[in-house]
Design an enzyme around this catalytic site. Sequence first.
Site, PDB file in Angstrom:
ATOM      1  N   LYS A 177       0.854  -1.330  -0.007  1.00 45.59           N
ATOM      2  CA  LYS A 177      -0.034   0.266   0.145  1.00 45.59           C
ATOM      3  C   LYS A 177       0.816   1.283  -0.193  1.00 45.59           C
ATOM      4  O   LYS A 177       0.610   2.248  -0.855  1.00 45.59           O
ATOM      5  CB  LYS A 177      -0.757   0.102   1.429  1.00 45.59           C
TER       6      LYS A 177
ATOM      7  N   ARG B 168      11.405  -1.479  11.905  1.00 44.14           N
ATOM      8  CA  ARG B 168      10.214  -1.457  12.582  1.00 44.14           C
ATOM      9  C   ARG B 168      10.029  -2.967  13.279  1.00 44.14           C
ATOM     10  O   ARG B 168       9.987  -3.841  12.533  1.00 44.14           O
ATOM     11  CB  ARG B 168       8.881  -1.289  11.439  1.00 44.14           C
TER      12      ARG B 168
ATOM     13  N   ARG C 285      -0.767  -9.662  12.908  1.00 44.60           N
ATOM     14  CA  ARG C 285      -1.570  -8.714  11.993  1.00 44.60           C
ATOM     15  C   ARG C 285      -2.311  -9.179  10.859  1.00 44.60           C
ATOM     16  O   ARG C 285      -3.537  -8.693  10.440  1.00 44.60           O
ATOM     17  CB  ARG C 285      -0.413  -7.773  11.503  1.00 44.60           C
TER      18      ARG C 285
HETATM   19  P1  ADP Z   1       0.873  -2.611   7.894  1.00 43.17           P
HETATM   20  O1  ADP Z   1      -0.295  -2.324   6.981  1.00 43.17           O
HETATM   21  O2  ADP Z   1       2.334  -2.828   7.010  1.00 43.17           O
HETATM   22  O3  ADP Z   1       0.635  -3.220   8.978  1.00 43.17           O
HETATM   23  P2  ADP Z   1       0.470   0.143   8.784  1.00 43.17           P
HETATM   24  O4  ADP Z   1       1.649   1.119   9.037  1.00 43.17           O
HETATM   25  O5  ADP Z   1      -0.484   0.388   8.187  1.00 43.17           O
HETATM   26  O6  ADP Z   1       1.509  -1.049   8.536  1.00 43.17           O
HETATM   27  O7  ADP Z   1       0.057  -0.222  10.476  1.00 43.17           O
HETATM   28  C1  ADP Z   1       0.836  -0.296  11.433  1.00 43.17           C
HETATM   29  C2  ADP Z   1       0.133  -0.579  12.717  1.00 43.17           C
HETATM   30  O8  ADP Z   1      -0.495   0.741  13.363  1.00 43.17           O
HETATM   31  C3  ADP Z   1      -0.996  -1.641  12.753  1.00 43.17           C
HETATM   32  O9  ADP Z   1      -0.651  -3.044  13.197  1.00 43.17           O
HETATM   33  C4  ADP Z   1      -1.991  -1.087  13.852  1.00 43.17           C
HETATM   34  O10 ADP Z   1      -1.422  -1.495  15.165  1.00 43.17           O
HETATM   35  C5  ADP Z   1      -1.749   0.537  13.889  1.00 43.17           C
HETATM   36  N1  ADP Z   1      -2.806   1.221  12.655  1.00 43.17           N
HETATM   37  C6  ADP Z   1      -2.716   1.713  11.622  1.00 43.17           C
HETATM   38  N2  ADP Z   1      -3.745   2.001  11.171  1.00 43.17           N
HETATM   39  C7  ADP Z   1      -4.624   1.670  11.932  1.00 43.17           C
HETATM   40  C8  ADP Z   1      -6.047   1.956  11.903  1.00 43.17           C
HETATM   41  N3  ADP Z   1      -6.703   2.538  10.827  1.00 43.17           N
HETATM   42  N4  ADP Z   1      -6.769   1.391  12.926  1.00 43.17           N
HETATM   43  C9  ADP Z   1      -6.272   0.716  13.954  1.00 43.17           C
HETATM   44  N5  ADP Z   1      -4.865   0.553  13.947  1.00 43.17           N
HETATM   45  C10 ADP Z   1      -4.010   1.166  12.978  1.00 43.17           C
END
Ligand code: ADP
Length: 190
Positions: A14, A134, A146
Site C-alpha cells: 500500500k 520496524r 496482524r
Molecule cells: P501494515 O499495513 O504494514 O501493518 P501500517 O503502518 O498500516 O502497516 O500499520 C501499523 C500498525 O498501526 C497496525 O498494526 C496497527 O496497530 C496500527 N494502525 C494503523 N492504522 C490503523 C487503523 N486504521 N486502525 C487501527 N490501527 C491502525
Amino acid sequence: MLNLILFGPPGAGKGTQADFLIEKFKLIHLSTGDLLRSQIAEGTKLGLEAKKFMDRGDLVPDEVVIGMIESKLASNKDANGFIFDGFPRTVAQAKALDELLNKNGTPVSGMLSLEVEKEELVNRLLNRGKISGRSDDQDVSIIENRIQVYHEKTSPLKDYYAAQNKQFSINGMGSIEEIAGRLSETVSAL
Ligand code: ADP
C-alpha cells in the site's frame, strides 16, 4: 475530487503504491500507520497509548484513528483528493469516514484492494523489517497476528464497499511497475 482507499493486508504494498498514485493523481497521502509512528517518535500521549497496541500487532482503538483522520481532512480543505492508506480498517472506521466525506459532499470514489498471497506477505514484511527497523516487521508471530486481525476485522470491508459498487480487486503480485499500471488503469476509469 478523487478519494481513494488503498486496501490490502499488511505487506500488500500500500505504501509503495500510494507514493506512485499521489504523484500521478496529485493527491494527499493519509497513512494512519505513518501518522501513529510520528506520534510515537514525538513522544505524545496518543503515541504512547497507540504503541502498546502496535507492538502486539493489534489495532489501535477506532476513536483514536478516526480523530486523526478527521483533523487531517479539516486541515486540507483545498486538496484535489486523498489516498487513505491503512484506513479504514474496521466497519466502524468505514462508517465514520463515509460520514465525514459525505458531509463535505466528497464521497469515497473507490476502494482498491491489493491481492497478495500470504507467503509473499510474510517475506515482504520480514525484508522490510531488516531495512526499516520496524519492530512489528521483525517478529513472525506479530506478523501472523496482524494478518489474522486483517482477516477478522478488516477484510469484511470489501463487502462494505462492494455493496456501494466501489470495490476493485487488483492483483498485487508482480513488479512495482506492473501493479502501478493496474492501479492506474482502474483509477482512470473511475
Ligand atoms: P501494515 O499495513 O504494514 O501493518 P501500517 O503502518 O498500516 O502497516 O500499520 C501499523 C500498525 O498501526 C497496525 O498494526 C496497527 O496497530 C496500527 N494502525 C494503523 N492504522 C490503523 C487503523 N486504521 N486502525 C487501527 N490501527 C491502525
